[in-house]
Design a protein around this motif. Structure first.
Motif, PDB file in Angstrom:
ATOM      1  N   PHE A 175      27.150  -7.685 -21.260  1.00 22.40           N
ATOM      2  CA  PHE A 175      26.755  -7.449 -22.642  1.00 22.40           C
ATOM      3  C   PHE A 175      25.653  -8.399 -23.094  1.00 22.40           C
ATOM      4  O   PHE A 175      24.752  -8.001 -23.832  1.00 22.40           O
ATOM      5  N   GLU A 176      25.704  -9.650 -22.683  1.00 29.71           N
ATOM      6  CA  GLU A 176      24.745 -10.653 -23.154  1.00 29.71           C
ATOM      7  C   GLU A 176      23.734 -11.042 -22.070  1.00 29.71           C
ATOM      8  O   GLU A 176      23.133 -12.109 -22.152  1.00 29.71           O
ATOM      9  N   GLU A 177      23.529 -10.189 -21.111  1.00 39.97           N
ATOM     10  CA  GLU A 177      22.597 -10.483 -20.011  1.00 39.97           C
ATOM     11  C   GLU A 177      21.236  -9.855 -20.291  1.00 39.97           C
ATOM     12  O   GLU A 177      21.140  -8.690 -20.701  1.00 39.97           O
ATOM     13  N   PHE A 178      20.174 -10.634 -20.059  1.00 40.38           N
ATOM     14  CA  PHE A 178      18.805 -10.154 -20.224  1.00 40.38           C
ATOM     15  C   PHE A 178      18.243  -9.711 -18.879  1.00 40.38           C
ATOM     16  O   PHE A 178      18.664 -10.187 -17.820  1.00 40.38           O
ATOM     17  N   ARG A 179      17.262  -8.826 -18.946  1.00 44.95           N
ATOM     18  CA  ARG A 179      16.554  -8.432 -17.728  1.00 44.95           C
ATOM     19  C   ARG A 179      15.593  -9.536 -17.283  1.00 44.95           C
ATOM     20  O   ARG A 179      15.059 -10.281 -18.113  1.00 44.95           O
ATOM     21  N   ALA A 180      15.382  -9.619 -16.000  1.00 37.97           N
ATOM     22  CA  ALA A 180      14.407 -10.567 -15.471  1.00 37.97           C
ATOM     23  C   ALA A 180      13.000 -10.087 -15.813  1.00 37.97           C
ATOM     24  O   ALA A 180      12.724  -8.888 -15.852  1.00 37.97           O
ATOM     25  N   VAL A 181      12.111 -11.040 -16.089  1.00 41.34           N
ATOM     26  CA  VAL A 181      10.731 -10.728 -16.457  1.00 41.34           C
ATOM     27  C   VAL A 181       9.794 -11.331 -15.419  1.00 41.34           C
ATOM     28  O   VAL A 181       9.877 -12.524 -15.119  1.00 41.34           O
ATOM     29  N   GLU A 182       8.924 -10.506 -14.859  1.00 40.63           N
ATOM     30  CA  GLU A 182       7.911 -10.962 -13.912  1.00 40.63           C
ATOM     31  C   GLU A 182       6.543 -10.844 -14.577  1.00 40.63           C
ATOM     32  O   GLU A 182       6.244  -9.828 -15.215  1.00 40.63           O
ATOM     33  N   CYS A 183       5.719 -11.866 -14.434  1.00 37.41           N
ATOM     34  CA  CYS A 183       4.416 -11.886 -15.101  1.00 37.41           C
ATOM     35  C   CYS A 183       3.341 -12.356 -14.151  1.00 37.41           C
ATOM     36  O   CYS A 183       3.523 -13.344 -13.426  1.00 37.41           O
ATOM     37  N   THR A 184       2.218 -11.640 -14.148  1.00 29.38           N
ATOM     38  CA  THR A 184       1.013 -12.049 -13.438  1.00 29.38           C
ATOM     39  C   THR A 184      -0.109 -12.109 -14.459  1.00 29.38           C
ATOM     40  O   THR A 184      -0.435 -11.104 -15.094  1.00 29.38           O
ATOM     41  N   ALA A 185      -0.691 -13.292 -14.635  1.00 24.25           N
ATOM     42  CA  ALA A 185      -1.680 -13.495 -15.698  1.00 24.25           C
ATOM     43  C   ALA A 185      -3.055 -13.743 -15.097  1.00 24.25           C
ATOM     44  O   ALA A 185      -3.197 -14.422 -14.078  1.00 24.25           O
TER      45      ALA A 185
END
Length: 376
Positions: free
Chosen positions: A38-48
């Protein structure tokens, strides 16, 4: 005699036919359709910076000044920053006088001073003009969601004070030719000597952001906001210069016996190599998190199989972090969007829709603080 067989739907089809029923069946046994807690966020991958003209792998004649590619779950967001140069021809004191006149007419005395302070703080802030496109395999006018996202990005960035107008000032240089024929470009600093030697007129950069979203699977503001911040972090502003021969040219004209002088328009040229990093107010940076509250139907509890009763949820409502999927988004009647600074201490923005109690709001703020530190 006709034989009647029950109709069964795969989970993906049931989510479209009856999203609330699908979500209630999952929540009744303590899981989400996306199989996250319920309180888990998705992982975020970023390339800048991969698409910027100043990156090693990018095309050098590109107009992109900063970029980012963000992926979270099945959703991918690409943000590119472009810009232009605008000459300042309106004195700042004129704007202040107009603001004071407006405040005197419309603002009551009790809030006049507060409104003036807010205006003064906003006047020193700058923003980016965003365009959001959610790819759905269609062409035409922007949708309501895209326009609302663009307006919300602009207002959040302006009020947060991440970009100051001073950081967008163009330090215009002069290009001259020496006696030996060598071309030299001189950039002047912000000191008194530099201001006396450089051009007397002022210019500012104007930044534009184009955000493209692919495979939308939930609310988008949090992802596009994060993508915009990452693109601004690696934005490089090209240095600009004018030709020395055109620095102070005035063309005399004669109209019906009257003499006048028309100043020649400057031709601003951007240096293909020299650039300055866009200065951001690091203390004002904030990251966004979204939540929704779902009330569990009592009928769904009764349909829980005996082997799943150990996972059954006791509370009548649950707080879900990082809404994902059609079931959760369509069933979200109570939502919260919270922007917290990068240190997880100060709230930048809170948007609440529906009836949310104090305990749920406190828990959401606590999770948003932790999430902001993780994204940093």
């Amino acid at each position: 005699m006709a034989e009647i067989e029950p109709i069964t739907f795969p989970p993906a089809v049931l989510a479209r036919v009856s999203p609330e029923l699908s979500l209630q069946r999952h929540l009744a046994i303590g899981i989400r359709p996306c199989l996250r807690t319920f309180e888990e966020f998705r992982a975020v991958e970023c390339t800048a910076g991969g698409l910027s003209r100043y990156s090693e792998e990018s095309v050098k004649d590109s107009s992109v000044l900063g970029s980012s590619l963000v992926k979270s779950g099945n959703t991918t967001v690409i943000c590119t920053i472009t810009g232009g140069i605008l000459e300042e021809d309106l004195p700042a004191e004129v704007v202040n006088e107009d603001a004071e006149a407006v405040n005197a007419i419309f603002a009551p005395e009790a809030i006049e001073e507060e409104a003036k302070e807010e205006f003064d703080s906003l006047e020193s802030n700058a923003a980016v003009y965003p365009i959001v496109e959610v790819e759905r395999g269609r062409i035409g006018a922007p949708t309501d969601e895209e326009m609302i996202l663009g307006q919300r990005l602009y207002e959040t960035l302006l009020h947060s004070g991440i970009i100051s107008k001073e950081s967008l000032n163009v330090r215009v240089g002069l290009r001259s030719v020496e006696e030996d024929g060598k071309v030299v470009i001189t950039y002047f600093d912000d000191s008194e000597i530099g201001s006396e030697l450089g051009p007397k007129r002022k210019w500012q950069y104007v930044l534009y952001a184009k955000v493209k979203v692919f495979s939308r699977s939930g609310p988008l503001f949090e992802l596009v906001w994060y993508s915009l911040l990452q693109a601004l972090k690696n934005t490089k502003l090209p240095r600009a210069y004018i030709d020395e021969s055109a620095a102070d040219i005035k063309i005399p004209v004669k109209i019906r016996g009257n003499f006048a002088a028309v100043r020649e328009q400057y031709q601003i040229i951007c240096d293909p190599l020299e650039h300055d990093t866009l200065i951001l107010n690091e203390a004002a940076l904030g990251y966004a998190s979204n939540f929704c509250i779902i009330d569990i139907d009592e009928e769904s509890r009764e349909t829980v199989e005996p082997e799943d009763q150990s996972m059954e949820v006791d509370s009548r409502s649950v707080l879900l972090a990082d809404v994902e999927g059609e079931e959760e988004e369509a069933s979200s009647k109570k939502t919260m969007s919270i922007v917290v600074d990068s240190k997880g201490e100060e709230l930048k923005s809170v948007t609440i829709s529906g009836g949310v109690d104090n305990d749920q709001l406190k828990r959401a703020v606590e999770l948003a603080r932790l999430r902001s530190k993780q994204l940093l």
